[in-house]
Design an enzyme around this catalytic site. Structure first.
Site, PDB file in Angstrom:
ATOM      1  N   ARG A  42      23.940  -2.251 -17.455  1.00 36.08           N
ATOM      2  CA  ARG A  42      23.661  -0.830 -17.182  1.00 36.08           C
ATOM      3  C   ARG A  42      22.751  -0.638 -15.978  1.00 36.08           C
ATOM      4  O   ARG A  42      22.761   0.418 -15.356  1.00 36.08           O
ATOM      5  CB  ARG A  42      23.027  -0.189 -18.415  1.00 36.08           C
ATOM      6  CG  ARG A  42      24.015  -0.117 -19.552  1.00 36.08           C
ATOM      7  CD  ARG A  42      23.610   0.934 -20.522  1.00 36.08           C
ATOM      8  NE  ARG A  42      24.525   0.985 -21.636  1.00 36.08           N
ATOM      9  CZ  ARG A  42      24.260   1.595 -22.762  1.00 36.08           C
ATOM     10  NH1 ARG A  42      23.105   2.214 -22.929  1.00 36.08           N
ATOM     11  NH2 ARG A  42      25.142   1.626 -23.742  1.00 36.08           N
ATOM     12  N   ASP A 151      14.209  17.566 -23.554  1.00 35.62           N
ATOM     13  CA  ASP A 151      14.748  16.205 -23.483  1.00 35.62           C
ATOM     14  C   ASP A 151      14.097  15.486 -22.303  1.00 35.62           C
ATOM     15  O   ASP A 151      13.589  16.131 -21.377  1.00 35.62           O
ATOM     16  CB  ASP A 151      16.275  16.233 -23.300  1.00 35.62           C
ATOM     17  CG  ASP A 151      16.927  14.947 -23.775  1.00 35.62           C
ATOM     18  OD1 ASP A 151      17.443  14.914 -24.911  1.00 35.62           O
ATOM     19  OD2 ASP A 151      16.897  13.949 -23.012  1.00 35.62           O
TER      20      ASP A 151
END
Ligand SMILES: C[S@@+](CC[C@H](N)C(=O)[O-])C[C@H]1O[C@@H](n2cnc3c(N)ncnc32)[C@H](O)[C@@H]1O
Length: 290
Positions: A42, A151
């Site tokens: 990733r 968030d």
């Protein structure tokens, strides 16, 4: 086993530990030992984007470069899961509407004000769901209502503010709710209706950052679902302290169905509703409401 791409640098165990610890101390997300390969895969695109030769250089970039804050956000972005959809966990939402709405209406009836927080809101489906349920009940029509979604990822917050969604976000939405609270758009997409959007706002917040948590108003209900599953016990304790601090006395905390406060020593009361278990911040001595 042959490497997927020989030209890409491998992450050494030491580099993995350094990067894992750096991410953990920033946002509480724990990358387990068996996820070294996942982390490597990733973060490769980040090395490529920055033109760095290996993960040691990437770690130094995250620590010392002037762009380190933006890059840490990009790294966390690559490592977090944002899975969410409207009307997720319907049993809990039914207990919320059938059993907590009457209590909240009674409790806040004098001020006619209600504050809900979707902590770790991802792309906004949870925050809008709560606003739709409040509308659907008609109990709070003339009230001052705010649902606040936060968030750590700015990318998902941009989607939340746009309020446009496709079929996957709507997979658990009943047809009558779809009709009442969404406007159709071309290409099988919909937008959340404006009167629902008017009750919802979004902000960037790292749940582990105590200083910025003071920007969050005092809440009556906090939904923090499917966020702390990625944290270890110590990060969970820190987040729970912050949430408790932001709740009004007697306010409720609702977690995801696979989460609980066992062994966390958190100072919440367990409330047995008929349909579900929720947590409540204890009242002040003498039963003072606010
Ligand atoms: C799986 S989603 C859950 C979304 C929604 N609450 C639900 O249950 O459908 C988890 C979200 O938590 C956010 N998150 C992870 N660590 C965070 C932190 N330290 N502070 C704030 N948000 C965080 C992620 O960016 C992600 O969008």
């Amino acid at each position: 086993m042959a490497r997927f791409d020989e030209s890409r640098p491998e992450m050494t165990v030491e580099q993995f530990r350094l990067l894992r610890d750096h991410v953990y101390s920033h946002c509480g997300i724990l990358v387990h030992d068996d996820m070294k390969f996942v982390m490597e895969r990733r973060l490769w695109p980040r090395l490529e984007a920055l033109g760095l030769a290996d993960f040691g250089a990437y770690h130094r970039f995250l620590r010392y470069d002037v762009q380190r804050h933006a890059e840490l956000e990009a790294a966390v972005e690559s490592l977090t899961t944002h899975e969410t959809y409207f009307f997720r966990e319907p049993v809990q939402l039914r207990a919320f509407t059938d059993e907590l709405f009457p209590l909240l209406e009674k409790r806040n009836g004098r001020l006619k004000r209600l504050r809900l927080w979707s902590a770790g809101c991802s792309s906004g489906e949870e925050a809008y769901t709560l606003a739709m349920l409040l509308k659907e009940s008609r109990r709070f029509d003339e009230w001052d209502v705010e649902v606040y979604g936060t968030d750590i990822s700015r990318r998902v917050l941009a989607t939340a503010r746009r309020a446009e969604y496709g079929p996957s976000a709507l997979r658990a939405t009943a047809p009558e709710m779809l009709e009442r609270y969404f406007v159709p758009l071309p290409g099988n997409r919909v937008r959340v209706r404006d009167d629902v959007r008017a009750w919802v706002s979004f902000g960037h917040q790292n749940l582990l950052d105590e200083a910025s948590s003071h920007l969050v108003a005092r809440m009556d209900v906090v939904f923090c679902r499917n966020v702390m599953i990625y944290f270890d016990q110590s990060a969970r304790r820190r987040v729970l302290r912050i949430i408790r601090d932001r709740l009004n006395p007697g306010g409720y905390l609702l977690l995801g169905h696979s989460e609980n406060l066992l062994n966390l020593g958190a100072d919440f009361e367990l409330v047995h509703l008929r349909g579900d278990l929720v947590y409540r911040k204890p009242e002040l001595p003498g039963g003072e409401v606010r």
